[in-house]
Write an enzyme that holds these catalytic residues in place. Structure first.
Site, PDB file in Angstrom:
ATOM      1  N   CYS A 122      49.144  45.206  19.718  1.00 59.44           N
ATOM      2  CA  CYS A 122      49.287  44.777  21.113  1.00 59.44           C
ATOM      3  C   CYS A 122      48.408  43.554  21.383  1.00 59.44           C
ATOM      4  CB  CYS A 122      48.923  45.949  22.030  1.00 59.44           C
ATOM      5  SG  CYS A 122      49.238  45.637  23.764  1.00 59.44           S
ATOM      6  N   CYS A 205      41.745  44.186  29.413  1.00 63.40           N
ATOM      7  CA  CYS A 205      42.931  44.738  30.075  1.00 63.40           C
ATOM      8  C   CYS A 205      42.594  46.098  30.684  1.00 63.40           C
ATOM      9  CB  CYS A 205      44.058  44.909  29.065  1.00 63.40           C
ATOM     10  SG  CYS A 205      44.649  43.372  28.371  1.00 63.40           S
ATOM     11  N   CYS A 208      42.678  49.364  28.606  1.00 60.41           N
ATOM     12  CA  CYS A 208      41.784  49.444  27.446  1.00 60.41           C
ATOM     13  C   CYS A 208      40.322  49.249  27.839  1.00 60.41           C
ATOM     14  CB  CYS A 208      42.179  48.397  26.414  1.00 60.41           C
ATOM     15  SG  CYS A 208      43.860  48.633  25.812  1.00 60.41           S
ATOM     16  N   CYS A 231      39.008  42.362  20.262  1.00 59.50           N
ATOM     17  CA  CYS A 231      40.455  42.164  20.331  1.00 59.50           C
ATOM     18  C   CYS A 231      40.952  41.393  19.105  1.00 59.50           C
ATOM     19  CB  CYS A 231      40.846  41.450  21.609  1.00 59.50           C
ATOM     20  SG  CYS A 231      39.998  39.898  21.830  1.00 59.50           S
TER      21      CYS A 231
END
Ligand code: SF4
Length: 236
Positions: A122, A205, A208, A231
């Site tokens: 993602c 985000c 998360c 990330c």
């Protein structure tokens, strides 16, 4: 120092010389704009460090290019903060960089809520690929990394060879502490994300990011259910 370092013509001696001779964050920022001019962008997440670095960059270059990786999955507080920053610094070129797929298109191809099943994929689709695309137009990028943020960031230098994106990565804030960041924000009355006051030291985000308990690592709330703390933007 006039020397322009690029990934394609990497010169380790020049990198060392720059890292030894650049004195502080302002020196680094001035040097970077002098040599890269409009071929440098700041990839900003609008966290506390991001607000400080935006303010410093704007002092040297009021028309600085900023890119925000807009996954379409951020907190509403983050989007509201960006609007406040745009008003405070009207000349900055702030770009909301979108992934190739909408959240719905991604769900159609990879299944619903990919962040719960495969957050690495993602992040790759919604952050890394968009940044790669954005960096294809420049020689260098700024990052607000600080050495004391995590063990993986402890060796970051002012001028770094970024083998992830094949660019020069410039990190003016490496010597700043978390307290330095907040002192600067308060002294200069800068806008910041109100989630920081609700135990969110690091904000990504919404799905998360969790608040952290006092004494926890500042990134403990990121991908809390996974063995993942980055990330991938800053990993080779
Ligand atoms: S932080 Fe979470 S939601 Fe955002 S891109 Fe990464 S995995 Fe997806």
């Amino acid at each position: 120092m006039e020397h322009k370092l690029t990934y394609e013509n990497w010169d380790t001696q020049l990198q060392e010389k720059l890292n030894n001779e650049l004195e502080d964050f302002m020196d680094v920022i001035k040097w970077a704009y002098h040599v890269y001019q409009d071929r440098i962008v700041y990839a900003c997440s609008f966290g506390a460090e991001g607000i400080v670095l935006i303010d410093l960059l704007a002092k040297v270059n009021p028309f600085a290019k900023i890119v925000f990786l807009d996954t379409n999955l951020h907190f509403k507080e983050t989007y509201e903060l960006i609007e406040r920053v745009k008003k405070k610094y009207p000349n900055l070129q702030i770009k909301m960089k979108q992934p190739e797929q909408t959240v719905d298109e991604q769900a159609e191809e990879y299944g619903d809520k990919l962040w719960n099943k495969n957050p690495t994929l993602c992040c790759h689709l919604r952050k890394i690929k968009p940044l790669e695309n954005e960096l294809s137009h420049v020689d260098a990028w700024f990052s607000g990394l600080r050495r004391d943020q995590s063990p993986t960031r402890s060796k970051t230098q002012f001028v770094n060879k970024d083998t992830k994106f094949n660019k020069v990565k410039i990190c003016p804030l490496i010597h700043w502490s978390w307290d330095d960041i907040w002192t600067y924000i308060q002294l200069n009355d800068l806008p910041y994300n109100p989630l920081h006051d609700q135990h969110y030291p690091s904000i990504g985000c919404e799905m998360c990011t969790l608040p952290v308990a006092s004494g926890d690592d500042s990134r403990a709330g990121r991908w809390a259910n996974f063995d993942k703390k980055e990330c991938g933007l800053h990993q080779d």
